[in-house]
Design a protein around this motif. Sequence first.
Motif, mmCIF file in Angstrom:
data_model
loop_
_atom_site.group_PDB
_atom_site.id
_atom_site.type_symbol
_atom_site.label_atom_id
_atom_site.label_comp_id
_atom_site.label_asym_id
_atom_site.label_seq_id
_atom_site.Cartn_x
_atom_site.Cartn_y
_atom_site.Cartn_z
ATOM 1 N N GLY A 1 0.602 -1.276 -0.071
ATOM 2 C CA GLY A 1 -0.234 -0.348 0.015
ATOM 3 C C GLY A 1 0.716 1.383 0.111
ATOM 4 N N ARG A 2 0.451 2.326 0.627
ATOM 5 C CA ARG A 2 1.048 3.474 1.540
ATOM 6 C C ARG A 2 2.785 2.821 1.939
ATOM 7 N NH1 ARG A 2 -1.183 7.663 -0.255
ATOM 8 N NH2 ARG A 2 -3.854 7.334 -0.381
ATOM 9 N N GLY B 1 13.283 -1.117 -7.740
ATOM 10 C CA GLY B 1 12.632 -0.912 -8.439
ATOM 11 C C GLY B 1 11.311 -0.969 -8.691
ATOM 12 N N VAL B 2 10.472 -0.983 -9.275
ATOM 13 C CA VAL B 2 8.845 -1.891 -9.569
ATOM 14 C C VAL B 2 8.262 -2.334 -10.009
ATOM 15 C CG1 VAL B 2 7.932 0.024 -7.562
ATOM 16 C CG2 VAL B 2 7.951 0.370 -10.754
ATOM 17 N N PHE B 3 7.631 -3.566 -9.281
ATOM 18 C CA PHE B 3 6.505 -4.825 -10.384
ATOM 19 C C PHE B 3 5.004 -4.584 -10.708
ATOM 20 C CE2 PHE B 3 4.891 -8.253 -11.818
ATOM 21 C CZ PHE B 3 5.646 -9.149 -12.407
ATOM 22 N N VAL B 4 4.667 -3.936 -12.253
ATOM 23 C CA VAL B 4 3.391 -3.143 -12.241
ATOM 24 C C VAL B 4 2.607 -4.635 -11.966
ATOM 25 C CG1 VAL B 4 1.969 -2.358 -13.698
ATOM 26 C CG2 VAL B 4 3.540 -1.255 -13.763
ATOM 27 N N GLY B 5 1.763 -4.842 -11.140
ATOM 28 C CA GLY B 5 0.616 -5.817 -10.937
ATOM 29 C C GLY B 5 -1.054 -5.382 -11.869
ATOM 30 N N PRO B 6 -1.129 -5.605 -13.117
ATOM 31 C CA PRO B 6 -2.041 -4.713 -13.926
ATOM 32 C C PRO B 6 -3.424 -4.802 -13.489
ATOM 33 C CG PRO B 6 -1.112 -6.662 -15.335
ATOM 34 C CD PRO B 6 0.171 -6.131 -14.150
ATOM 35 N N PHE B 7 -4.048 -6.269 -13.588
ATOM 36 C CA PHE B 7 -5.440 -6.603 -13.124
ATOM 37 C C PHE B 7 -5.511 -5.660 -11.714
ATOM 38 C CE2 PHE B 7 -4.717 -9.285 -16.231
ATOM 39 C CZ PHE B 7 -5.740 -9.648 -16.512
ATOM 40 N N ASP B 8 -4.914 -6.258 -10.792
ATOM 41 C CA ASP B 8 -5.335 -5.592 -8.870
ATOM 42 C C ASP B 8 -5.125 -3.849 -8.930
ATOM 43 O OD1 ASP B 8 -5.918 -8.558 -7.827
ATOM 44 O OD2 ASP B 8 -3.795 -8.112 -7.023
ATOM 45 N N LEU B 9 -4.118 -3.776 -9.564
ATOM 46 C CA LEU B 9 -4.163 -2.347 -9.977
ATOM 47 C C LEU B 9 -5.977 -1.536 -10.783
ATOM 48 C CD1 LEU B 9 -2.336 0.387 -10.128
ATOM 49 C CD2 LEU B 9 -1.724 -0.152 -12.000
ATOM 50 N N ALA B 10 -5.943 -2.322 -12.149
ATOM 51 C CA ALA B 10 -6.989 -2.070 -12.270
ATOM 52 C C ALA B 10 -8.533 -1.659 -11.665
ATOM 53 C CB ALA B 10 -7.430 -2.827 -13.557
ATOM 54 N N ALA C 1 -4.308 0.799 -5.448
ATOM 55 C CA ALA C 1 -4.848 1.895 -5.969
ATOM 56 C C ALA C 1 -3.735 2.761 -4.738
ATOM 57 C CB ALA C 1 -5.951 2.953 -5.459
ATOM 58 N N HIS C 2 -3.435 2.774 -3.519
ATOM 59 C CA HIS C 2 -2.613 3.523 -2.424
ATOM 60 C C HIS C 2 -1.336 3.238 -2.464
ATOM 61 C CE1 HIS C 2 -5.668 2.671 0.941
ATOM 62 N NE2 HIS C 2 -6.002 4.038 0.494
ATOM 63 N N ALA C 3 -0.679 2.199 -3.680
ATOM 64 C CA ALA C 3 0.402 1.654 -4.195
ATOM 65 C C ALA C 3 0.871 3.107 -5.182
ATOM 66 C CB ALA C 3 1.579 1.112 -3.818
ATOM 67 N N PHE C 4 0.084 3.443 -6.266
ATOM 68 C CA PHE C 4 0.271 3.776 -6.977
ATOM 69 C C PHE C 4 0.138 5.991 -6.678
ATOM 70 C CE2 PHE C 4 -2.301 6.630 -10.354
ATOM 71 C CZ PHE C 4 -1.595 6.173 -11.512
ATOM 72 N N ASP C 5 -0.840 5.319 -5.432
ATOM 73 C CA ASP C 5 -0.750 7.250 -5.274
ATOM 74 C C ASP C 5 0.371 7.474 -4.516
ATOM 75 O OD1 ASP C 5 -3.169 7.560 -6.496
ATOM 76 O OD2 ASP C 5 -4.012 7.257 -4.447
ATOM 77 N N ASP C 6 1.132 6.799 -3.950
ATOM 78 C CA ASP C 6 2.637 6.585 -3.221
ATOM 79 C C ASP C 6 3.370 6.344 -4.009
ATOM 80 O OD1 ASP C 6 2.858 7.975 -0.659
ATOM 81 O OD2 ASP C 6 3.261 6.487 0.346
ATOM 82 N N ILE C 7 3.621 6.324 -4.799
ATOM 83 C CA ILE C 7 4.610 5.572 -6.135
ATOM 84 C C ILE C 7 6.117 6.043 -6.125
ATOM 85 C CG2 ILE C 7 4.012 6.812 -8.509
ATOM 86 C CD1 ILE C 7 4.661 4.296 -9.746
ATOM 87 N N ASP C 8 6.022 7.636 -6.527
ATOM 88 C CA ASP C 8 7.461 8.456 -5.837
ATOM 89 C C ASP C 8 7.827 8.160 -4.251
ATOM 90 O OD1 ASP C 8 6.670 9.246 -8.292
ATOM 91 O OD2 ASP C 8 5.956 11.329 -7.713
ATOM 92 N N ALA C 9 7.339 8.183 -3.681
ATOM 93 C CA ALA C 9 7.968 7.832 -2.178
ATOM 94 C C ALA C 9 8.304 6.573 -2.159
ATOM 95 C CB ALA C 9 6.638 7.870 -1.495
ATOM 96 N N ILE C 10 7.783 5.726 -2.939
ATOM 97 C CA ILE C 10 8.191 4.017 -2.885
ATOM 98 C C ILE C 10 9.757 3.867 -3.157
ATOM 99 C CG2 ILE C 10 7.492 1.740 -3.549
ATOM 100 C CD1 ILE C 10 4.476 2.554 -2.887
ATOM 101 N N LEU C 11 9.458 4.811 -4.491
ATOM 102 C CA LEU C 11 10.705 4.710 -5.197
ATOM 103 C C LEU C 11 11.805 5.374 -4.783
ATOM 104 C CD1 LEU C 11 8.929 5.237 -8.970
ATOM 105 C CD2 LEU C 11 10.242 3.264 -8.443
#
Length: 236
Positions: A77-78, A148-157, A131-141
């Motif tokens: 998440g965040r 780096g990061v790994f995209v999970g497209p289904f759960d993200l959608a 959605a929380h990880a997406f919103d906080d991606i800059d802090a995570i990176l």
Amino acid sequence: MSTPNLDFLEIAANAGFKRVVCDVEHNAFSPDRREALVVAARAIGLSVFFKVEGPEPVWVQRALDLDVDGVIVPHCGRLEECHAALETAKFPPRGTRSYAAGRSARFTAPDAGYFARCDRDVLCLPMIETAHAFDDIDAILAHDCVDGVFVGPFDLALTRGRETYAFTDADRADISHIARSAKSAGKPWWIPAWKPQEQRFAIDEGASVRVIAAEHQVLMAGLASVIDQLPQRSAR
């Protein structure tokens, strides 16, 4: 890989694949089979990554002790919610990984460069699938333990309010946003890309690694191909 199938692993290596992701999160990989997979993968020249059970330090630590080349951490998440798991991927003072005098250290005392080498070479890839990880991606990176990061497209959608992942304009926009954030941070991003259009898009957006085949998908395609090649009965 969805099962601890050593034959499948060897066939993949013979076919020219260079990396394997073991989806431990969604499948049954007993501890002894996990160990066997890592040893076998390394012996035949494959890099091996574990998608662990979840963003908990214990799962990250256990994977690293098997000497994997990296951990993919799902359900992040965040940053404040997953930082403890991510920090387990690196040794102190950078992170909190605990030293184990086992396979990852070649069953001997660590040499002078062991800890720095592990921190450099063993990848920590949190999944951007909420959605929380997406919103906080800059802090995570920006976190020092994240490579780096790994995209999970289904759960993200789904968590972004869409009915499914279908490689729509909205899906592509989300992935492009992740790609831009990774580029800005100077870190790679990985994505599962099953279809040619997804693979071309991933290349155009600068993905470092595309996971292009899944074990069950390959088996289904192989069986379908065998059936398609059967001689047809002549019409009567």
